[in-house]
Enzyme design. Sequence first.
Site, mmCIF file in Angstrom:
data_model
loop_
_atom_site.group_PDB
_atom_site.id
_atom_site.type_symbol
_atom_site.label_atom_id
_atom_site.label_comp_id
_atom_site.label_asym_id
_atom_site.label_seq_id
_atom_site.Cartn_x
_atom_site.Cartn_y
_atom_site.Cartn_z
ATOM 1 N N SER C 279 0.922 -1.332 -0.100
ATOM 2 C CA SER C 279 -0.007 0.133 0.044
ATOM 3 C C SER C 279 0.835 1.355 0.075
ATOM 4 C CB SER C 279 -0.802 0.002 1.246
ATOM 5 O OG SER C 279 -1.213 1.382 1.435
ATOM 6 N N ASN C 287 -1.742 -6.583 -0.150
ATOM 7 C CA ASN C 287 -3.225 -6.896 -0.916
ATOM 8 C C ASN C 287 -3.014 -8.103 -2.011
ATOM 9 O OD1 ASN C 287 -4.496 -4.691 0.233
ATOM 10 N ND2 ASN C 287 -3.146 -3.378 -1.097
ATOM 11 N N ARG C 319 -18.535 -4.260 -47.603
ATOM 12 C CA ARG C 319 -17.681 -3.734 -46.820
ATOM 13 C C ARG C 319 -18.545 -2.763 -45.565
ATOM 14 N NH1 ARG C 319 -13.137 -1.993 -49.028
ATOM 15 N NH2 ARG C 319 -13.019 -4.332 -49.508
#
Lengths: 424, 424, 424, 424
Positions: C279, C287, C319
């Site tokens: 962090s 984490n 197309r």
Amino acid sequence: VSDLYWPGDHRAGDVMSGEALVEAMVRVESAWLAALVDESVAPAEAATDLAELVGAADVEVLADRSEADGNPVTALLALLRSRLPRDSAATTWVHRGLTSQDVLDTALMLCLRDALDRVRRDLAAQVSLLSDLARAHRSTLMVGRTLTQHAVPFSFGRKAAVWLEGVLDAAEELERVAVDLPVQLGGAVATLAATSELARLAGRSDGPVVAMSVAADTARTLGLSARSPWQTVRAPLTTRADALVGCTDAWGRMANDVLTLSRPEIAELAESAGVGGGSSTMPNKRNPVLSVLIRRAALSAPSLGAQLHLAAAESLDERSDGAWHLEWATLRTLARRTVVAASQTTDLLSGLEVDSDQMQRNLDAALPSVLAERDSLHGLGGDTRAVGGAVGGGDRGPADYLGATDLLIDAALDRAARGGGGAG
Amino acid sequence: VSDLYWPGDHRAGDVMSGEALVEAMVRVESAWLAALVDESVAPAEAATDLAELVGAADVEVLADRSEADGNPVTALLALLRSRLPRDSAATTWVHRGLTSQDVLDTALMLCLRDALDRVRRDLAAQVSLLSDLARAHRSTLMVGRTLTQHAVPFSFGRKAAVWLEGVLDAAEELERVAVDLPVQLGGAVATLAATSELARLAGRSDGPVVAMSVAADTARTLGLSARSPWQTVRAPLTTRADALVGCTDAWGRMANDVLTLSRPEIAELAESAGVGGGSSTMPNKRNPVLSVLIRRAALSAPSLGAQLHLAAAESLDERSDGAWHLEWATLRTLARRTVVAASQTTDLLSGLEVDSDQMQRNLDAALPSVLAERDSLHGLGGDTRAVGGAVGGGDRGPADYLGATDLLIDAALDRAARGGGGAG
Amino acid sequence: VSDLYWPGDHRAGDVMSGEALVEAMVRVESAWLAALVDESVAPAEAATDLAELVGAADVEVLADRSEADGNPVTALLALLRSRLPRDSAATTWVHRGLTSQDVLDTALMLCLRDALDRVRRDLAAQVSLLSDLARAHRSTLMVGRTLTQHAVPFSFGRKAAVWLEGVLDAAEELERVAVDLPVQLGGAVATLAATSELARLAGRSDGPVVAMSVAADTARTLGLSARSPWQTVRAPLTTRADALVGCTDAWGRMANDVLTLSRPEIAELAESAGVGGGSSTMPNKRNPVLSVLIRRAALSAPSLGAQLHLAAAESLDERSDGAWHLEWATLRTLARRTVVAASQTTDLLSGLEVDSDQMQRNLDAALPSVLAERDSLHGLGGDTRAVGGAVGGGDRGPADYLGATDLLIDAALDRAARGGGGAG
Amino acid sequence: VSDLYWPGDHRAGDVMSGEALVEAMVRVESAWLAALVDESVAPAEAATDLAELVGAADVEVLADRSEADGNPVTALLALLRSRLPRDSAATTWVHRGLTSQDVLDTALMLCLRDALDRVRRDLAAQVSLLSDLARAHRSTLMVGRTLTQHAVPFSFGRKAAVWLEGVLDAAEELERVAVDLPVQLGGAVATLAATSELARLAGRSDGPVVAMSVAADTARTLGLSARSPWQTVRAPLTTRADALVGCTDAWGRMANDVLTLSRPEIAELAESAGVGGGSSTMPNKRNPVLSVLIRRAALSAPSLGAQLHLAAAESLDERSDGAWHLEWATLRTLARRTVVAASQTTDLLSGLEVDSDQMQRNLDAALPSVLAERDSLHGLGGDTRAVGGAVGGGDRGPADYLGATDLLIDAALDRAARGGGGAG
């Protein structure tokens, strides 16, 4: 008929049901016919209340016949005309000047208004419930979590305030679009040509001005606002859809927290006992059903909103070749799901069980690491002011590391009390 | 009940209706109960045909009660038990070993199979119709268009062959997934623990093996394939949804061409007269309604497929907390819309009017620029072989600049005749 | 250049980068030019290796110039021609017979193949890792969870086997589409008209057959498969996109479990220490970063797949007028995100920390309610066979209520060992 | 670096580029650091301008390192600290009180503001161009088209006014959200705990009030508005995304008309010559490239908006476990695509060629059926007022069947002149 595939659908009742749409279309035709008469475009004897002619029993046949013309309006007109007295002037004058998109778009606005009103009421109740939670739990300590992990101390009152801010954001957007829903009245290519011509034929000197008046009268009768026709300009729909999705965002966000915090290992929150949540096989289970169903709606709503934007973006010519037709069921589904989730969220909040003791236990278990950030601040660099000593409190605990929590809760409560204040 | 908001919905009939789901759930419970008896897990007297106990008249009440548990299975069981003879052993044994997800997932597979079968039949019809068109119009000259502008000569037979290849791609994917739809039978956390325990209690020596047999028996009865429980592994749904979306892609692609080429200024194609397309106000209009409605479905299907993938991706634990619940209505809507569009596309193709003369006129009007590419090839650089003279044909026209059109049409027809052959 | 907005993007390396696309387009032009020469459509002196003429340094200018024609091919050709020797025959012959869509579609297939190969390798590694986990933890008891709540006993080996089945489903779909990627070679309107004409001008007697050979030669050179041009038939893209989304579904499903089970209060799983997860402010945090980033990809992929289906459905003419242009960036983004998530998932699994003791503790804490289902089976109705007594085990615990867990784990392992076997 | 996969991307320049994000993050850190000093939380010697320390050359390395922590902020801080003088107080004080989400969210708001400003300028130009078109072509007759077919007379001025209303709807929504973009400044769990603690340690008596002041100061410096932290309340993003999608809706709607009306058989509109549109093989082609590229963006934007709503709905805890991470690239892509399409639309409108003669020819060709609606109004029922005779004009033509076209054009022009007025 409730949708068996969407538990909770019965909460939406008649909102945007087939019956509601038929009834709304008839109201539009009635209002327009009355306006034609009032403006002396149609003769007085054409004045007829169409309301009783078609109803719930006709939905199925209208649905079946709607394919022939790509929408239900022609079939509705055939039914209306067949049920008017044979020599009724209304047979001739009903729908004159309108096109099917006028009837359907305006009817959808009437239906949508009901849905928006339902949602508004629930949002107001939620603001009240969340304000109460924020006040009551201002000092209920819990551990704050980020990326699933324990972070630093938090309070449940602050969490309720965060939820509240989400609901306020949603409510403010919804309030903005819940008013001034516009009629769509323009005729074949949104020029009011037929109505203008009819006015001319009726001897009125300025047909277009009369036609505009007919539209304005109709709007007034229906309680909708006038606006230039928006047959291929669909912001009147998309802005409202976006607001509904904003609501499910806010509710889904809360449901996710409830689902997580009611896990047995965490056990800080629980849905109210007695609202169901049983299992078909496990007598021990008490499932957070409301949260599950709200979450479901929140996962679903964004794509419905996007469908309406896609329809808007694919507008073409003076009436679109498929994009318009995509809107009806999409809007219906979004509106009903939002109404259902609104009601479920109100129930969820009003019955929410908060276990303050368990919050405290979980926080205690997170000590001391949950104060690691705080400790890292003490003795920063060589800066003596930041060194603990007299200032830093050795015995200060989580309750002393809540920062501006109180101020932030107050700000949310103030905003709620003021009735909103902008999403920023 | 047809959906008034989705014209054409009646074409889907009972496919994935509420009634169909209830009937399918009862079939699942019946088949499982029979298998319990057959494998001597339940006593012989528990054998009961549940089919007549619950039906169409119960859909509404089941829908309303489905919210309490988040799905309709518990309510269905309560209804079934209440209608069994008071002392029926079936009351005790129905649903034993199952969990609600087993019943609902397996029932949905039964319903989905009906939808897939409907779509397969239409795809086969379309392959036949398109093959006929490609053959019949092999030499029908038209102007090829790219990015909305005239490009070089083309033939309508080749266009039909391109459409055909799209339908073949879709059909091959659908064929692949239209078989081996799996049962979902695992009990609470998909371990067959309850069934194994019941087998043990019934004195069977190897409970798990018996439980697996009960599941296999049930699959056989239902005509589904056995597979390990897939409560949180949702490829059995997403692969089928993807195949359905592949169908609407192919149909939408054709509808777009019909919509464009039936514009009055182009007028090369038209939907069959007499299938509707009227206007509520303009007697002159003949709208390409089928194409409009097919296009609508094609714009809508991708997001429904994506919803099912999102639900799959959001799977969690041994049963998902909302993602699962999102699937039912999504699958229903996708399946019904696909069935409706399948049928509409077959009608569109079988009634399609091709105006060869108008195609020739539009091509003539595009001369000489439509041959500009060809002319640019003559006398390339200093390469004498490429210079016109004897080789280049001064009077050669659009019909001589079709390249491998015939070979490509033949290739598509061959592939159709072989019954497909891979999307490449 | 890695994408700062998508952490982990560097893992995709050059997969579908701008450089990779330019290089692939040049390869297509080179292969086609060589085939023209080999088939004696172009003169021998036109044979030129274009590979060194344009490269990474040109990406920016090509990007800037791509807008003028709506795609980068014309700008690429201008650059190629400007760098060929002034009198090179290649200047005349490069790109002859092709259209820009041929070059771009075929180049994208080359790029996509690289992405698919990357994903395949990771899937194979994951199958191996998950098989190991399933074997190792066959008897690692944990509590099974449904709708977030404790249900009945489970084993982590079975959970790993469920994950494995999801990966096998994804891998089987991917294997199916990872081969036979087709070239797109058809010229202006996909008739090979220009190539056929050039062959004729070169004195070849059957231009169309020669043109087909040129296309087949090119496919062979590039290692792609031949197929009729698919300029407006986009299943070759959508089926592959669907398979990629199927992969992220399977990975997201696992990441969700890791995120939940690594919550501190549950703490049964953890991402490998040492792979980051720090962090910016909290020294205590670790984490589950890989899971977070995988989950992000899984939430995102369905809508990218849907975009490609929408593009397919919106095909038009020979197309498409925008739908085609939507595909490139969408496919690139989907492919890169999938490659990144594939690699992250392999890392996640290879470093996954399983805390068997904690699983046991959580299971113990769930007693006795986690056995409530089992107890409810004992003494069912009046059925003596089901009454406990000698058969029911008073002291039997969670380990005895795993049902067919072993059989189901074995089935998954067998399927993995066989190299897959169908999603059912 | 422009995106080769998205022709026109260079028009977006540096908007939300990697460089722009890095620069914005540094601005946020600088402003916060200055505010810490100004409020005497940090010592005066910590005041440092960080702007020159990190820049474009660092984007790649930051991108690569961003995965370790799931976002680029920690890597950025490491780089900043490594480049500060070794004994700089700023090394200690930079980022104190913030969390990575604060830096990234606030930086994204700075970047988004640039994008919104770019779009606003284009919208203003478009309003002006469309007002001119509506005025100039008020009486330019054309045929109105619904569901692809000829309906009744119309005027190009009215079409321009309809387009204008779509742009005004979009502009009004955008104006509303283009102001008051909020900072996100709250620290780890959005309580400002660390800043409050630092203030306390610095001897300030009311830490939380000081912390709020630091946030307010920072907002002022950055020109953003203060708002309570919105880490898991994402309406500040979704409302802006919705407004951007509303823009592409309006532009796509116009592009569709241009694509249709510039078909050679219709030929009423054309993109400006000289802006490209060439073909790599067909010298005759002039493709409506801008419209094609705008349409592409309009097909794409809704799903990007939906992704941001999904991220909002999936918010969880005090920072989300993947939903947040999904936002960055999604917002970037949406913003850049909108900026590009904004600019392309302005070019499209400023160069649009209107062929009034051809419009008249197409209208003439649609006679008399284009007046069938009008004729059906004459002699309605037995109502003599509606019978032709003196009132109905035998020689009245399309120009006399435009109804309220003039009034509706005036209304749109008035609304434009007033600077908008509500989507209704």
